[in-house]
Design a protein around this motif. Sequence first.
Motif, mmCIF file in Angstrom:
data_model
loop_
_atom_site.group_PDB
_atom_site.id
_atom_site.type_symbol
_atom_site.label_atom_id
_atom_site.label_comp_id
_atom_site.label_asym_id
_atom_site.label_seq_id
_atom_site.Cartn_x
_atom_site.Cartn_y
_atom_site.Cartn_z
ATOM 1 N N PHE A 1 39.214 48.192 41.387
ATOM 2 C CA PHE A 1 37.840 48.672 41.257
ATOM 3 C C PHE A 1 37.764 49.902 40.360
ATOM 4 C CE2 PHE A 1 33.899 50.712 42.642
ATOM 5 C CZ PHE A 1 33.033 49.631 42.684
ATOM 6 N N MET B 1 35.109 48.794 37.650
ATOM 7 C CA MET B 1 33.856 48.959 38.397
ATOM 8 C C MET B 1 32.608 48.706 37.555
ATOM 9 S SD MET B 1 33.509 53.081 38.895
ATOM 10 C CE MET B 1 35.211 53.365 39.332
ATOM 11 N N ASP B 2 32.657 49.021 36.273
ATOM 12 C CA ASP B 2 31.471 48.834 35.439
ATOM 13 C C ASP B 2 31.193 47.364 35.153
ATOM 14 O OD1 ASP B 2 30.970 51.544 35.307
ATOM 15 O OD2 ASP B 2 32.178 51.834 33.497
ATOM 16 N N SER C 1 30.105 42.888 39.589
ATOM 17 C CA SER C 1 28.728 42.742 40.071
ATOM 18 C C SER C 1 28.634 42.842 41.586
ATOM 19 C CB SER C 1 28.154 41.389 39.628
ATOM 20 O OG SER C 1 28.104 41.289 38.226
ATOM 21 N N VAL C 2 29.646 42.357 42.282
ATOM 22 C CA VAL C 2 29.600 42.336 43.743
ATOM 23 C C VAL C 2 31.019 42.343 44.286
ATOM 24 C CG1 VAL C 2 29.472 39.816 43.773
ATOM 25 C CG2 VAL C 2 28.693 41.091 45.764
ATOM 26 N N VAL C 3 31.185 42.980 45.446
ATOM 27 C CA VAL C 3 32.473 42.998 46.138
ATOM 28 C C VAL C 3 32.337 42.161 47.408
ATOM 29 C CG1 VAL C 3 34.212 44.405 47.300
ATOM 30 C CG2 VAL C 3 33.066 45.271 45.241
ATOM 31 N N LEU D 1 34.711 52.674 48.125
ATOM 32 C CA LEU D 1 34.142 52.120 46.897
ATOM 33 C C LEU D 1 32.742 52.659 46.631
ATOM 34 C CD1 LEU D 1 35.328 48.386 47.066
ATOM 35 C CD2 LEU D 1 36.442 50.353 45.997
ATOM 36 N N LYS D 2 31.981 52.905 47.699
ATOM 37 C CA LYS D 2 30.635 53.449 47.514
ATOM 38 C C LYS D 2 30.682 54.877 46.977
ATOM 39 C CE LYS D 2 27.186 52.580 50.257
ATOM 40 N NZ LYS D 2 26.335 51.737 49.395
ATOM 41 N N LYS E 1 31.073 54.166 43.302
ATOM 42 C CA LYS E 1 29.886 53.577 42.675
ATOM 43 C C LYS E 1 28.871 53.269 43.776
ATOM 44 C CE LYS E 1 28.475 50.070 39.317
ATOM 45 N NZ LYS E 1 28.906 48.934 38.464
ATOM 46 N N ASP F 1 25.817 52.292 43.999
ATOM 47 C CA ASP F 1 24.898 51.154 43.963
ATOM 48 C C ASP F 1 25.613 49.805 43.917
ATOM 49 O OD1 ASP F 1 25.908 51.452 41.437
ATOM 50 O OD2 ASP F 1 24.000 51.201 40.392
ATOM 51 N N MET F 2 26.902 49.786 44.197
ATOM 52 C CA MET F 2 27.626 48.522 44.221
ATOM 53 C C MET F 2 27.105 47.641 45.356
ATOM 54 S SD MET F 2 29.718 46.294 43.184
ATOM 55 C CE MET F 2 30.100 47.263 41.730
ATOM 56 N N LYS G 1 25.122 56.541 39.463
ATOM 57 C CA LYS G 1 26.491 56.065 39.531
ATOM 58 C C LYS G 1 27.449 57.253 39.525
ATOM 59 C CE LYS G 1 25.515 51.771 37.083
ATOM 60 N NZ LYS G 1 25.839 50.932 35.910
#
Length: 230
Positions: free
Chosen positions: A126, A130-131, A134-136, A154-155, A158, A160-161, A213
């Motif tokens: 990640f 990360m950029d 789209s989804v984890v 992870l949040k 980023k 807004d993931m 972000k």
Amino acid sequence: MSDTGVGMPRALLEKIFEPFFTTKDPGKGTGLGLSTSLGIVKSHAGFISIYSEQGRGTTFKVFLPAVQADVAPPQKEIPRLIKGNGELVLLVEDETNIRRVTKMTLEKHNYRVLEANDGPEALAIFAQEMDSISVVLTDMRMPYIDGIALIRALKKMKPDMIFIGSTGQEDEPRLAELQELGVVNFLGKPYDTRKLLTVLESAVSKELEPLRKKVITGAQYQNVAHSVAP
């Protein structure tokens, strides 16, 4: 069935259904046609009536019992499976077979997949991708770092993931904790292709509130990985 031929006298009408009876010349008929037809009709609980008038023709009528057939109900139209648009999915799953099958399914339906077999590997991937992700999609129960700890980490990297929590019945008590983290997409195990694609499509199509972000690298990433380690 009717014709306009010469018709038949009564003497012939009484014999036409007898086996081997024929008015044709020798070698030109077996006399089995009408007797066979009558046998078939009788086997279906029916009968044959005949009316003939000399000089005007003959009429055969076949009667069969009406049967209320079982009509199969119309089949419901099966909705087509939803394909992706090339979105990149980070798949985190420590069960090798589940991870492989899920990866193959997603790639078959036009998703791209990065796979990680545990939390630390997911953090490393990640941090680099990360950029593009789209989804984890992450399992909740894994060694080293569980799903909730991974999502928290992870949040931070980023905010807004989009996350999908892959959960079993034993994870239900922790759903509230996931929701507090902003995770609203859940994929209950065991899941099939349709459920997987439906949840994924719903997750990536949601309009999320814009969040700033936060990208952390190098020593900051090491601190995050260390903070969530058991």
